[in-house]
Write an enzyme that holds these catalytic residues in place. Structure first.
Site, short mmCIF file in Angstrom:
data_model
loop_
_atom_site.label_atom_id
_atom_site.label_comp_id
_atom_site.label_asym_id
_atom_site.label_seq_id
_atom_site.Cartn_x
_atom_site.Cartn_y
_atom_site.Cartn_z
N ARG A 41 0.84 -1.22 0.00
CA ARG A 41 0.00 0.00 0.00
C ARG A 41 0.86 1.26 0.00
O ARG A 41 0.52 2.25 -0.64
CB ARG A 41 -0.95 -0.03 1.20
CG ARG A 41 -2.03 -1.09 1.08
CD ARG A 41 -2.84 -1.19 2.34
NE ARG A 41 -3.58 0.04 2.60
CZ ARG A 41 -4.17 0.30 3.78
NH1 ARG A 41 -4.06 -0.56 4.78
NH2 ARG A 41 -4.83 1.42 3.95
N HIS A 89 -7.02 8.27 11.60
CA HIS A 89 -6.55 6.88 11.57
C HIS A 89 -5.05 6.77 11.31
O HIS A 89 -4.57 5.71 10.92
CB HIS A 89 -7.32 6.09 10.49
CG HIS A 89 -8.77 5.98 10.79
ND1 HIS A 89 -9.71 5.74 9.81
CD2 HIS A 89 -9.47 6.11 11.95
CE1 HIS A 89 -10.93 5.71 10.37
NE2 HIS A 89 -10.81 5.93 11.66
C1 BV8 Z 1 -12.20 2.19 18.25
C2 BV8 Z 1 -6.39 2.57 9.28
C3 BV8 Z 1 -12.43 1.65 20.58
C4 BV8 Z 1 -5.77 1.25 8.98
C5 BV8 Z 1 -8.80 2.20 9.59
C6 BV8 Z 1 -18.81 2.00 17.71
C7 BV8 Z 1 -17.96 2.90 18.34
C8 BV8 Z 1 -16.59 2.71 18.35
C9 BV8 Z 1 -16.03 1.61 17.70
C10 BV8 Z 1 -16.86 0.72 17.07
C11 BV8 Z 1 -18.24 0.91 17.08
N1 BV8 Z 1 -18.79 -0.13 16.40
C12 BV8 Z 1 -17.80 -0.95 15.95
C13 BV8 Z 1 -16.63 -0.46 16.36
C14 BV8 Z 1 -15.35 -1.09 16.08
C15 BV8 Z 1 -14.71 -0.55 14.80
C16 BV8 Z 1 -15.68 -0.34 13.67
O1 BV8 Z 1 -16.11 0.78 13.41
N2 BV8 Z 1 -16.02 -1.39 12.96
C17 BV8 Z 1 -16.91 -1.24 11.82
C18 BV8 Z 1 -16.35 -1.96 10.61
C19 BV8 Z 1 -18.27 -1.73 12.23
N3 BV8 Z 1 -14.01 0.67 15.09
C20 BV8 Z 1 -12.77 0.59 15.59
O2 BV8 Z 1 -12.23 -0.46 15.89
C21 BV8 Z 1 -12.03 1.90 15.84
N4 BV8 Z 1 -11.48 1.85 17.17
O3 BV8 Z 1 -13.25 2.73 18.19
O4 BV8 Z 1 -11.60 1.78 19.45
C22 BV8 Z 1 -13.34 0.46 20.42
C23 BV8 Z 1 -12.86 -0.70 19.82
C24 BV8 Z 1 -13.73 -1.81 19.69
C25 BV8 Z 1 -15.06 -1.71 20.11
C26 BV8 Z 1 -15.53 -0.52 20.65
C27 BV8 Z 1 -14.66 0.57 20.80
C28 BV8 Z 1 -10.86 2.05 14.89
C29 BV8 Z 1 -11.32 2.25 13.48
C30 BV8 Z 1 -10.12 2.62 12.57
C31 BV8 Z 1 -9.69 1.43 11.76
N5 BV8 Z 1 -8.62 1.80 10.82
N6 BV8 Z 1 -7.77 2.59 8.82
C32 BV8 Z 1 -5.57 1.03 7.51
O5 BV8 Z 1 -5.96 1.88 6.68
O6 BV8 Z 1 -4.96 0.00 7.16
S1 BV8 Z 1 -10.36 2.32 9.00
C33 BV8 Z 1 -10.44 2.23 7.31
O7 BV8 Z 1 -11.84 2.40 7.04
C34 BV8 Z 1 -9.74 3.34 6.54
O8 BV8 Z 1 -9.15 4.33 7.33
C35 BV8 Z 1 -10.91 3.97 5.77
O9 BV8 Z 1 -10.73 5.32 5.50
C36 BV8 Z 1 -11.98 3.77 6.77
C37 BV8 Z 1 -13.39 4.03 6.37
O10 BV8 Z 1 -13.61 3.36 5.15
P1 BV8 Z 1 -13.96 4.31 3.91
O11 BV8 Z 1 -12.93 5.37 3.81
O12 BV8 Z 1 -15.36 4.75 4.05
O13 BV8 Z 1 -13.72 3.34 2.70
P2 BV8 Z 1 -14.78 2.38 2.02
O14 BV8 Z 1 -14.02 1.56 1.03
O15 BV8 Z 1 -15.61 1.69 3.06
O16 BV8 Z 1 -15.76 3.37 1.25
C38 BV8 Z 1 -15.26 4.20 0.22
C39 BV8 Z 1 -16.47 4.88 -0.38
O17 BV8 Z 1 -16.00 5.76 -1.40
C40 BV8 Z 1 -17.43 3.90 -1.05
O18 BV8 Z 1 -18.74 4.22 -0.63
C41 BV8 Z 1 -17.25 4.16 -2.54
O19 BV8 Z 1 -18.46 4.01 -3.25
C42 BV8 Z 1 -16.84 5.61 -2.52
N7 BV8 Z 1 -16.07 6.04 -3.70
C43 BV8 Z 1 -15.39 5.28 -4.60
N8 BV8 Z 1 -14.81 6.09 -5.54
C44 BV8 Z 1 -15.14 7.37 -5.21
C45 BV8 Z 1 -15.94 7.35 -4.04
N9 BV8 Z 1 -16.42 8.47 -3.46
C46 BV8 Z 1 -16.12 9.65 -4.04
N10 BV8 Z 1 -15.36 9.75 -5.16
C47 BV8 Z 1 -14.86 8.65 -5.76
N11 BV8 Z 1 -14.12 8.77 -6.88
#
Ligand code: BV8
Length: 229
Positions: free
Chosen positions: A60, A109
């Site tokens: 990456r 992040h």
């Molecule tokens: C945490 C770094 C305490 C690493 C990343 C509620 C509250 C708190 C936490 C949670 C909760 N519920 C669940 C959790 C746990 C978890 C979570 O959210 N899980 C999800 C999947 C349900 N969260 C965590 O663990 C966070 N920590 O809160 O700690 C805790 C822990 C556990 C339980 C409770 C509390 C940490 C989260 C951070 C993870 N690290 N990145 C790396 O990159 O390798 S996150 C990763 O996802 C990236 O950073 C990315 O940016 C991020 C979000 O994804 P998107 O950017 O939205 O990307 P995606 O592909 O999904 O979507 C892209 C969109 O763009 C698409 O819709 C597409 O159609 C669109 N698109 C495409 N082309 C274009 C476009 N849009 C515009 N123009 C274009 N040309």
């Protein structure tokens, strides 16, 4: 957008798609196609197979190094110049907003271009290149990318700044994010709770779409220059 006084933009990996950086959940290519990023971006994966995770980030990093900011990134630089008050918050780890010229970027992040000691937490600028993660010269622990993995806390000051900005803005732009990852995905709802106008810029619908005032369908690199100028 012209008469908005306090603007917040939250970006996700979609804004970097037009720079050739795969979005986070998009099917990854080549060797990595069979892996789910959500399984690799965890402390457990790194503990289980440090070499695999380190090589994934190496792949990456190369994609990011070869990428250039696109028109969407540049439009946000112009927005920072024009808006009376502007805060750019990103979930992305590619550093493209900084390379485009935004002066202040809240990185929720972390940043894939930085490496830190997994033991002491300090940033390590130079380390040997080998296969698998190098070890810290000081304590011997593995070095790791300076990013926030699933299950890890976000940097407290960055999250505080992001939340305060979302709660006090009058226009909140959600750009290129599927709004699935928390707590970042909660920021748009904090803006809504404080009567901000929330605009989503995304090709398709997301879980946020039903709540926003406007969804501008399309690619960030095409929509943002129109919106900002
Ligand atoms: C945490 C770094 C305490 C690493 C990343 C509620 C509250 C708190 C936490 C949670 C909760 N519920 C669940 C959790 C746990 C978890 C979570 O959210 N899980 C999800 C999947 C349900 N969260 C965590 O663990 C966070 N920590 O809160 O700690 C805790 C822990 C556990 C339980 C409770 C509390 C940490 C989260 C951070 C993870 N690290 N990145 C790396 O990159 O390798 S996150 C990763 O996802 C990236 O950073 C990315 O940016 C991020 C979000 O994804 P998107 O950017 O939205 O990307 P995606 O592909 O999904 O979507 C892209 C969109 O763009 C698409 O819709 C597409 O159609 C669109 N698109 C495409 N082309 C274009 C476009 N849009 C515009 N123009 C274009 N040309």
């Amino acid at each position: 957008m012209r008469d908005a006084r306090r603007v917040v933009a939250l970006t996700g990996s979609g804004i970097s798609a037009e720079s050739g950086v795969p979005t986070f959940r998009e099917a990854q290519t080549g060797l990595w196609a069979r892996y789910d990023p959500q399984d690799l971006a965890t402390p457990e994966a790194f503990a289980r197979d440090p070499r695999l995770v380190w090589e994934w980030y190496g792949w990456r990093r190369e994609l990011v190094a070869a990428a250039e900011p696109n028109a969407g990134h540049r439009a946000l630089v112009e927005l920072e110049r024009r808006a009376k008050a502007f805060v750019l918050i990103t979930q992305n780890v590619d550093g493209l907003h900084q390379r485009a010229g935004n002066r202040e970027v809240v990185e929720l992040h972390g940043n894939i271009r930085r490496t830190r000691c997994s033991g002491e937490g300090v940033i390590v600028d130079d380390h040997e290149q080998g296969d698998g993660p190098p070890r810290c010269a000081g304590c011997g622990a593995y070095l790791r990318p300076d990013v926030v993995w699933f299950g890890e806390m976000l940097p407290a000051e960055a999250m505080r700044h992001a939340s305060r900005s979302a709660q006090s803005c009058d226009l909140f732009l959600s750009i290129g994010t599927s709004s699935l990852v928390y707590p970042a995905a909660g920021l748009a709802h904090e803006a809504l709770e404080n009567d901000a106008t929330v605009v989503e810029i995304i090709p398709g619908e997301t879980t946020l779409t039903a709540h926003v005032a406007y969804r501008v369908p399309g690619a960030a690199g095409e929509v943002l220059p129109e919106l900002v100028t």
